[in-house]
Design a protein around this motif. Structure first.
Motif, mmCIF file in Angstrom:
data_model
loop_
_atom_site.group_PDB
_atom_site.id
_atom_site.type_symbol
_atom_site.label_atom_id
_atom_site.label_comp_id
_atom_site.label_asym_id
_atom_site.label_seq_id
_atom_site.Cartn_x
_atom_site.Cartn_y
_atom_site.Cartn_z
ATOM 1 N N UNK A 1 -65.078 -8.960 22.207
ATOM 2 C CA UNK A 1 -64.194 -7.991 21.567
ATOM 3 C C UNK A 1 -62.805 -8.576 21.347
ATOM 4 N N UNK A 2 -62.157 -8.123 20.300
ATOM 5 C CA UNK A 2 -60.803 -8.598 20.013
ATOM 6 C C UNK A 2 -59.870 -8.168 21.134
ATOM 7 N N UNK A 3 -59.019 -9.090 21.598
ATOM 8 C CA UNK A 3 -58.131 -8.741 22.707
ATOM 9 C C UNK A 3 -57.124 -7.678 22.285
ATOM 10 N N UNK A 4 -56.749 -6.835 23.242
ATOM 11 C CA UNK A 4 -55.753 -5.816 22.962
ATOM 12 C C UNK A 4 -54.402 -6.486 22.708
ATOM 13 N N UNK A 5 -53.604 -5.865 21.852
ATOM 14 C CA UNK A 5 -52.297 -6.420 21.540
ATOM 15 C C UNK A 5 -51.416 -6.372 22.787
ATOM 16 N N UNK B 1 -61.018 12.038 26.768
ATOM 17 C CA UNK B 1 -61.223 11.084 25.676
ATOM 18 C C UNK B 1 -59.933 10.829 24.909
ATOM 19 N N UNK B 2 -59.037 11.830 24.881
ATOM 20 C CA UNK B 2 -57.800 11.712 24.128
ATOM 21 C C UNK B 2 -56.659 12.337 24.929
ATOM 22 N N UNK B 3 -55.442 11.909 24.579
ATOM 23 C CA UNK B 3 -54.284 12.656 25.052
ATOM 24 C C UNK B 3 -53.285 12.807 23.913
ATOM 25 N N UNK B 4 -52.510 13.882 23.986
ATOM 26 C CA UNK B 4 -51.543 14.218 22.948
ATOM 27 C C UNK B 4 -50.145 14.109 23.541
ATOM 28 N N UNK B 5 -49.262 13.414 22.855
ATOM 29 C CA UNK B 5 -47.877 13.272 23.288
ATOM 30 C C UNK B 5 -46.969 13.465 22.086
ATOM 31 N N UNK B 6 -45.713 13.767 22.350
ATOM 32 C CA UNK B 6 -44.798 13.981 21.237
ATOM 33 C C UNK B 6 -43.355 13.965 21.674
ATOM 34 N N UNK B 7 -42.480 14.068 20.677
ATOM 35 C CA UNK B 7 -41.044 14.066 20.928
ATOM 36 C C UNK B 7 -40.407 15.080 19.989
ATOM 37 N N UNK C 1 -48.523 12.642 18.364
ATOM 38 C CA UNK C 1 -49.485 11.547 18.300
ATOM 39 C C UNK C 1 -50.698 11.856 19.154
ATOM 40 N N UNK C 2 -51.858 11.445 18.674
ATOM 41 C CA UNK C 2 -53.106 11.548 19.423
ATOM 42 C C UNK C 2 -53.554 10.138 19.768
ATOM 43 N N UNK C 3 -53.763 9.887 21.054
ATOM 44 C CA UNK C 3 -54.104 8.546 21.529
ATOM 45 C C UNK C 3 -55.509 8.557 22.124
ATOM 46 N N UNK D 1 -59.148 3.026 24.283
ATOM 47 C CA UNK D 1 -58.526 1.888 23.609
ATOM 48 C C UNK D 1 -57.014 1.867 23.765
ATOM 49 N N UNK D 2 -56.417 3.020 24.054
ATOM 50 C CA UNK D 2 -54.971 3.094 24.162
ATOM 51 C C UNK D 2 -54.262 3.047 22.829
ATOM 52 N N UNK D 3 -54.990 3.252 21.736
ATOM 53 C CA UNK D 3 -54.400 3.183 20.408
ATOM 54 C C UNK D 3 -54.168 4.584 19.848
#
Length: 318
Positions: free
Chosen positions: A187-191, A84-90, A103-105, A109-111
């Motif tokens: 639905x609103x289109x993805x950016x 359901x989620x993935x965590x990434x960072x720098x 960040x948790x994405x 939705x990819x947001x």
């Protein structure tokens, strides 16, 4: 004489079927990207600490993503394992430790659903950040579940007494009774992000180092909502000379940084800090592409205003 009637055999009691076990939300923690100043493997080791701590806290199922998966494919990989989620960072060096932009994405939705910048100097610091992400994911899952329950309740209206439907609404209530709804909500289109990405250099200014780190994180998050942003370990000073080396062979980028300041605003009942963020965007050749200012009562809001103004003037990042 007839045969004796057989004694009836009692039917066995049905064995209750246990309720199916509720699957835990699956979260993929990818090895954190690191600057060249850090030892190889630092990002992967930190991701292992995050995964272990999140599993120890319970309520979610965390796994570490393969180091072979590149950042543009994080969402695709997470979806392939039904996460359901993935965590990434720098991670970049900061004082005696590192600065981690995390960040948790949401995979569907990819947001970016939430994130922050933290200073990590020990395993205890890393575990605390993992607990922050763990709690944030559970809180969001509960919020979504509560919203779904409320929507289901509203979708099942209580029937009214006979001949009383809509009488209290007057003519306005029956005006469109016989009109057909020819359109359906979509639905609103993805950016759609432009192909030209943006490299984020660290924010400078007269604020404390911790505030400048927060401003850098806010700048990355605000830009990444609209463009393909990538965090760097570069300083925002003198980009006219360092931009070329920062872009390297990947010239399809701009470079963003900024200057953050604060001023004390005196009011009737005390004083309040007002933040100003000056956004500066450069080309890979070191020429200044744009500059804009945002002012607000919080540092993050000031950054958001400046980025929103830039996005309005430069939607394609050119």
């Amino acid at each position: 004489m007839g045969a004796a009637r057989p004694t009836p055999t009692p039917s066995p009691s049905p064995t209750p079927t246990p309720a199916p076990r509720q699957a835990l939300p699956l979260v993929v923690v990818f090895p954190f990207d690191i600057s060249s100043d850090l030892k190889a493997g630092t990002g992967a080791n930190a991701a292992q600490v995050f995964t272990q701590q999140m599993n120890n806290d319970g309520g979610i199922d965390a796994i570490t993503g393969p180091a072979t998966v590149k950042r543009p494919d994080y969402a695709k990989y997470a979806a392939s394992v039904n996460a359901l989620y993935y965590v990434a960072g720098y991670m970049t060096p900061l004082g005696n430790g590192v600065s981690l932009v995390e960040q948790v994405v949401a995979t569907r939705s990819g947001t970016i659903v939430f994130g922050q910048t933290a200073q990590i100097e020990s395993i205890e610091d890393a575990s605390a950040q993992a607990a922050y992400i763990h709690d944030g994911i559970l809180a969001r899952e509960k919020q979504l579940a509560d919203a779904y329950t409320a929507a289901q309740a509203q979708a099942t209206p209580t029937p009214e007494a006979g001949n009383q439907a809509d009488l209290g609404k007057g003519l306005a209530g029956i005006k469109g009774l016989f009109k057909h709804n020819k359109t359906s909500a979509t639905p609103a289109p993805a950016i759609q992000k432009p192909s030209k990405g943006v490299l984020v250099a660290h924010v400078e200014g007269s604020l404390p180092a911790s505030d400048l780190t927060k401003a850098t994180s806010a700048l990355y998050s605000a830009l990444n909502e609209r463009y393909n942003a990538k965090m760097t370990s570069a300083s925002g000073s003198n980009l006219t000379k360092t931009a070329d080396a920062l872009c390297g062979s990947d010239r399809n980028n701009t470079i963003a940084t900024g200057t953050a300041t604060a001023a004390l605003q005196h009011r009737t009942f005390g004083s309040h800090a007002q933040y100003t963020f000056v956004l500066q965007v450069y080309t890979c050749f070191g020429a200044k592409l744009a500059e804009g200012t945002g002012t607000a009562d919080s540092l993050a809001a000031a950054v958001q205003k400046a980025v929103a103004a830039y996005a309005s003037e430069h939607p394609q990042n050119v």
